[in-house]
Design an enzyme around this catalytic site. Structure first.
Site, PDB file in Angstrom:
ATOM      1  N   ASP A 175      -3.986   2.338  -5.140  1.00  0.00           N
ATOM      2  CA  ASP A 175      -2.643   2.338  -4.542  1.00  0.00           C
ATOM      3  C   ASP A 175      -2.324   1.080  -3.731  1.00  0.00           C
ATOM      4  O   ASP A 175      -1.414   1.084  -2.938  1.00  0.00           O
ATOM      5  CB  ASP A 175      -2.408   3.594  -3.697  1.00  0.00           C
ATOM      6  CG  ASP A 175      -2.936   3.457  -2.276  1.00  0.00           C
ATOM      7  OD1 ASP A 175      -3.942   2.754  -2.071  1.00  0.00           O
ATOM      8  OD2 ASP A 175      -2.318   4.057  -1.381  1.00  0.00           O
ATOM      9  N   GLU A 176      -3.081  -0.002  -3.933  1.00  0.00           N
ATOM     10  CA  GLU A 176      -2.745  -1.205  -3.167  1.00  0.00           C
ATOM     11  C   GLU A 176      -2.935  -2.478  -3.994  1.00  0.00           C
ATOM     12  O   GLU A 176      -3.786  -2.537  -4.872  1.00  0.00           O
ATOM     13  CB  GLU A 176      -3.549  -1.288  -1.866  1.00  0.00           C
ATOM     14  CG  GLU A 176      -5.016  -1.278  -2.101  1.00  0.00           C
ATOM     15  CD  GLU A 176      -5.857  -1.389  -0.828  1.00  0.00           C
ATOM     16  OE1 GLU A 176      -5.460  -2.107   0.105  1.00  0.00           O
ATOM     17  OE2 GLU A 176      -6.929  -0.768  -0.811  1.00  0.00           O
ATOM     18  N   ASP A 187       0.856  -1.193   0.000  1.00  0.00           N
ATOM     19  CA  ASP A 187       0.000   0.000   0.000  1.00  0.00           C
ATOM     20  C   ASP A 187       0.890   1.239   0.000  1.00  0.00           C
ATOM     21  O   ASP A 187       1.764   1.399   0.862  1.00  0.00           O
ATOM     22  CB  ASP A 187      -0.892  -0.028   1.257  1.00  0.00           C
ATOM     23  CG  ASP A 187      -1.975   1.042   1.232  1.00  0.00           C
ATOM     24  OD1 ASP A 187      -3.128   0.728   1.543  1.00  0.00           O
ATOM     25  OD2 ASP A 187      -1.658   2.208   0.907  1.00  0.00           O
TER      26      ASP A 187
END
Ligand code: TTP
Ligand code: MG
Length: 360
Positions: A109-110, A9
């Site tokens: 974003d992960e 993340d």
């Protein structure tokens, strides 16, 4: 078989991405906002960098309140630029995918990465891989991330959240219970605020307490299914697989040996990157209709140019198209010097099964 899952993340993603392209704001309080447009300050904070968080400025806070909190500080408020973050995200997902293709992107974003076989079932190897990924993301994109490693997705996710920013937390199966025990129930991934307050009302504030509560009590309050789920969270049990999605694009980025405006130099690098990309295209048995060239300038501006070509699985003819894209881009941007470049194919057609479209 014991599984080994990584959860990656990015740290304060939108805000950090802004700091990357704008060195002048680095070290300041950076707040990225979704302006609703009604009044100049209506809207909410999308995310803020860690410096801003020290002052209570974080996602969801109304912009007006964030500005009050930032009064007197060296603070920058910026509007979201989703297209730019998406581009950075794409590059990072490509980079993670290079390390192992059992990847499931969970948001912009992960991502989860199942390295069970790749890491020879060794936790040490998994940790080394995580360090390598962190270094690559930092070197290539200037961003830090936090990685959690665990025996399943849930534990990996909790572990990546455990130490942020720039964290790396490994939780072996035998330590899962211990790791979770002091975590507040509201922080357990998948437990919503309503359930958390119902638990708190029952005097259950931490995962350890939840794990040892009488099953009948939980079932009476939440029903059998939900009670089972809550126990699983408290004990860190999760059998869900890392669902490998068909990616919407495949690409490779690289840094030029020297900053340049010479199309030949840029093409040299693109051809080198294309060798690796070609392997991936073959492995994935994919056909594509769009080829793009990505440029990052010395001023860290971010650009791409795309061309549509007849559907193919062969990168060779596509390279002719990229050459034209490179030349026209450089002549349209006479002041731009290129630091990094890349090649990407999209509009993919998978030879095998159905493509799962994920709208991030
Ligand atoms: P997150 O990973 O939740 O947050 P983050 O990366 O900013 O910070 P952290 O270091 O805690 O991981 O979300 C990723 C991006 O999604 C974030 O940078 C901005 C966007 N986002 C919103 O726009 N609104 C929100 O409420 C949240 C939580 C995120
Ligand atoms: Mg994040």
């Amino acid at each position: 078989m014991n599984r080994i899952i990584l959860h990656i993340d990015l740290d304060s993603f939108f805000a950090s991405a802004e700091e990357v392209r704008r060195p002048d704001i680095r070290g300041k309080v950076v707040v990225v906002c979704v302006y609703s447009g009604r009044t100049p300050d209506s809207g909410a904070v999308s995310t803020a960098n860690y410096k801003a968080r020290e002052y209570g400025i974080r996602a969801g806070v109304p912009i007006k309140i964030a500005k009050e909190k930032a009064r007197g500080l060296d603070a920058v408020f910026l509007p979201v630029d989703k297209q730019y973050y998406q581009e950075v995200s794409n590059r990072i997902m490509d980079l993670i995918e290079e390390q192992g293709d059992r990847i499931q992107q969970a948001s912009i974003d992960e991502a989860y990465l199942d390295v069970s076989t790749k890491a020879d079932e060794s936790w040490i190897t998994a940790k080394k891989l995580a360090e390598k990924i962190k270094k690559k993301i930092l070197d290539q994109e200037g961003l830090t991330c936090s990685i959690g490693i665990g025996p399943n997705k849930f534990v990996a996710k909790m572990a990546s959240d455990f130490r942020k920013p720039d964290g790396l937390t490994l939780v072996r199966p035998e330590y899962v219970k211990e790791f979770l025990k002091d975590i507040p129930v509201i922080k357990l991934h998948g437990i919503g605020p309503k359930t958390a307050s119902a638990l708190e009302e029952m005097g259950i504030e931490r995962a350890g307490q939840l794990a040892s509560v009488d099953q009948a009590v939980l079932e009476e309050k939440f029903g059998a299914n939900k009670a089972k789920l809550l126990f699983e969270k408290a004990l860190g049990v999760d059998d869900s697989p890392v669902e490998r999605q068909e990616k919407k694009q495949l690409g490779r980025m690289g840094t030029l040996q020297e900053d340049t405006r010479d199309p030949d130099r840029v093409m040299e690098k693109i051809k080198e990157l294309a060798l690796d990309l070609r392997e991936r295209i073959k492995e994935k048995k994919v056909r594509f209709r769009t080829v793009s060239v990505i440029f990052v300038s010395t001023r860290l501006e971010d650009h791409s140019r795309s061309a549509t070509i007849p559907e193919t699985d062969d990168l060779e003819p596509a390279l002719d198209a990229t050459r034209k894209l490179v030349e026209s881009f450089l002549s349209e941007n006479p002041d731009m010097v290129i630091r990094r470049c890349g090649i990407r194919v999209s509009n993919l057609e998978y030879g095998g099964g159905q493509m799962t479209l994920e709208d991030f």
